[in-house]
Motif scaffolding. Structure first.
Motif, PDB file in Angstrom:
ATOM      1  N   UNK A 160       0.830  -1.205   0.000  1.00 33.95           N
ATOM      2  CA  UNK A 160       0.000   0.000   0.000  1.00 33.95           C
ATOM      3  C   UNK A 160       0.864   1.255   0.000  1.00 33.95           C
ATOM      4  N   UNK A 161       1.981   1.195  -0.696  1.00 31.21           N
ATOM      5  CA  UNK A 161       2.875   2.355  -0.779  1.00 31.21           C
ATOM      6  C   UNK A 161       2.125   3.553  -1.355  1.00 31.21           C
ATOM      7  N   UNK A 162       2.545   4.743  -0.971  1.00 31.20           N
ATOM      8  CA  UNK A 162       1.831   5.966  -1.341  1.00 31.20           C
ATOM      9  C   UNK A 162       1.926   6.281  -2.831  1.00 31.20           C
ATOM     10  N   UNK A 163       2.996   5.823  -3.485  1.00 32.24           N
ATOM     11  CA  UNK A 163       3.203   6.122  -4.901  1.00 32.24           C
ATOM     12  C   UNK A 163       3.300   4.818  -5.690  1.00 32.24           C
ATOM     13  N   UNK A 164       2.946   4.884  -6.960  1.00 33.82           N
ATOM     14  CA  UNK A 164       3.003   3.678  -7.808  1.00 33.82           C
ATOM     15  C   UNK A 164       4.415   3.407  -8.310  1.00 33.82           C
ATOM     16  N   UNK A 165       5.247   4.432  -8.309  1.00 32.55           N
ATOM     17  CA  UNK A 165       6.616   4.279  -8.793  1.00 32.55           C
ATOM     18  C   UNK A 165       7.544   5.162  -7.963  1.00 32.55           C
ATOM     19  N   UNK A 166       8.761   4.648  -7.735  1.00 34.42           N
ATOM     20  CA  UNK A 166       9.816   5.384  -7.057  1.00 34.42           C
ATOM     21  C   UNK A 166      11.093   5.176  -7.856  1.00 34.42           C
ATOM     22  N   UNK A 167      12.077   6.032  -7.617  1.00 37.66           N
ATOM     23  CA  UNK A 167      13.398   5.823  -8.201  1.00 37.66           C
ATOM     24  C   UNK A 167      14.414   5.783  -7.056  1.00 37.66           C
ATOM     25  N   UNK A 168      15.408   4.925  -7.183  1.00 35.28           N
ATOM     26  CA  UNK A 168      16.419   4.797  -6.145  1.00 35.28           C
ATOM     27  C   UNK A 168      17.491   5.871  -6.291  1.00 35.28           C
TER      28      UNK A 168
END
Length: 465
Positions: A339-347
């Motif tokens: 249930x992360x707040x965003x659908x995509x992240x970058x490292x």
């Protein structure tokens, strides 16, 4: 309260506030630097003793109690002039110079390190809790950063801190404002402590099932596994067998991470994400500060644009990915929750990740495994100590790690059992965000006395319910 205002280094402030330099509002020698490095060395640290607060232990107005170095009673006596009292405020002297924390009664008598500054206000002039919140004003933080010396490594000294102007109302107004804000902070602290307990419960359960093999030992001895339903117990064997990694539960297999990895990837080179590429909203960047708990901390991000993230697609992660740190604070492991707040992240450049083939391995199982002593030992076995601590060839090395894994159905069952725990953690985090947003909204108006406690009491009561 008068509506008149004056312009200050912190922006507009009510005209009826009193202004004085910080040094004039503290006790004698109230602003003090910690001990010189020659007075305290790492080899002086002991397993049990008096804790020392370093920059790393300065949370948001609270002392972080994890991984505290300690010194003996003899060293405590020798360094007595650096002992803290409840109500002291500890600043970061180098680096993030806007970080500060209020010393609580439980921390009375602790010491502070040479990379910190201590502020001890005069109680007849300033309420210590109010002052700590004044230091938390966004305008004050911006100001203290602007007057710090050094471009690459900003730093403070007693002179700089002594000269900062403080605008303050009467003591009664100070105490009322601090009381209201502390109510919110106390609940935030309690929720964080609850989450730490929940994560410890999940880790203890993993250790019992998959490190100590308690259910297997119980069945081998003809006992029902403690606290386990029959359906779950049936998933465990009742004996051990030899493997290339030693004794293992019968039927479990030895494999490499690459055998169940869908993908292992790295963060981008540092030149691909710079401060000047950050924007107000877009794709959030995960760095080491987000990996301090079992679940990725899902707040306070820097962002890059969607177009920029598209160019870094090999470094993008999503819910269910397990994220590691390969340089700097190596050994960090965190799961990006479903249930992360965003659908995509970058490292960021110091992180790398593992995406599991979920029909073979659950991310919950593998994240917990690399949190164990054995998992940490394997993860850090390929560490280079030259320069910044780092894991050499992190992607290929992670792929090569061998471990004993249970059948996928048992991994899935563990994930199901833990889901109620992680869901509780996420619910608490949501409540923390609500309380934090309310505190931050009230802070600039309560601290200078522009709002009365009676005006916000109902909103605070509702938030705490």
């Amino acid at each position: 309260m008068s509506s008149k205002a004056v312009e200050t280094v912190y922006g507009s402030m009510p005209a009826n506030l009193t202004c004085a330099k910080l040094r004039d509002l503290c006790v004698e020698s109230g602003i003090q630097t910690g001990p010189f490095g020659s007075q305290l060395h790492q080899e002086d640290y002991v397993e049990k003793g008096t804790p020392i607060i370093t920059v790393e232990h300065l949370g948001e107005n609270r002392i972080v109690h994890s991984n505290l170095p300690k010194v003996s009673d003899d060293d405590k006596a020798r360094l007595n002039k650096y002992a803290l009292k409840a109500g002291d405020i500890v600043f970061s002297r180098v680096g993030s110079v806007d970080r500060r924390a209020l010393v609580q009664p439980a921390e009375d008598g602790w010491l502070f390190s040479g990379r910190c500054l201590r502020v001890r206000p005069n109680a007849s002039e300033l309420d210590a809790q109010w002052l700590s919140y004044f230091f938390g004003l966004p305008a004050f933080k911006a100001y203290i950063r602007s007057i710090a010396v050094g471009a690459t490594m900003p730093s403070l000294n007693t002179k700089i801190l002594s000269d900062v102007p403080i605008y303050f109302p009467d003591l009664a107004t100070q105490r009322n404002a601090a009381f209201a804000l502390a109510k919110l902070d106390d609940r935030i602290t309690l929720l964080r402590e609850t989450n730490a307990t929940l994560e410890a419960i999940a880790q203890a359960l993993f250790k019992s099932w998959f490190v100590d093999f308690d259910p297997v030992r119980a069945k081998r001895d003809g006992r029902a596994p403690d606290g386990m339903d029959e359906a779950t117990a049936a998933l465990f064997p009742d004996s051990f067998e030899g493997s290339e990694l030693g004794a293992a539960p019968r039927g479990w297999r030895v494999c490499r991470v690459e055998d169940f990895a869908d993908r292992v990837g790295m963060g981008p080179f540092g030149s691909n994400i710079k401060v000047e590429t950050f924007v107000d909203s877009g794709i959030p960047v995960i760095s080491g500060q987000h990996l301090k708990q079992f679940l990725v901390e899902d707040t306070t991000f820097n962002f890059i644009t969607k177009d920029h993230a598209e160019r870094l697609t090999k470094s993008c992660v999503q819910a269910g990915d397990v994220i590691f740190t390969h340089a700097g604070s190596i050994g960090q492991v965190a799961l990006l929750h479903k249930h992360a707040a965003f659908s995509k992240y970058v490292l960021s450049q110091r992180q790398f990740f593992l995406r599991c083939r979920t029909e073979l391995m659950t991310p919950e199982w593998i994240a917990h495994y690399f949190k164990t002593s054995a998992g940490q030992h394997q993860l850090l076995a390929n560490t280079s100590q030259v320069g910044v601590p780092s894991i050499a060839r992190p992607v290929s090395y992670l792929r090569s790690i061998q471990l004993v894994v249970p059948p996928p159905v048992l991994c899935s069952r563990f994930a199901e059992v833990c889901s109620s725990i992680t869901d509780g953690v996420m619910a608490n985090r949501k409540h923390i965000t609500t309380l934090t947003n309310l505190r931050d909204a009230l802070l600039p108006r309560l601290i200078p006395g522009q709002l009365r406690l009676s005006e916000v009491a109902e909103a605070i009561k509702e938030a705490l319910a």
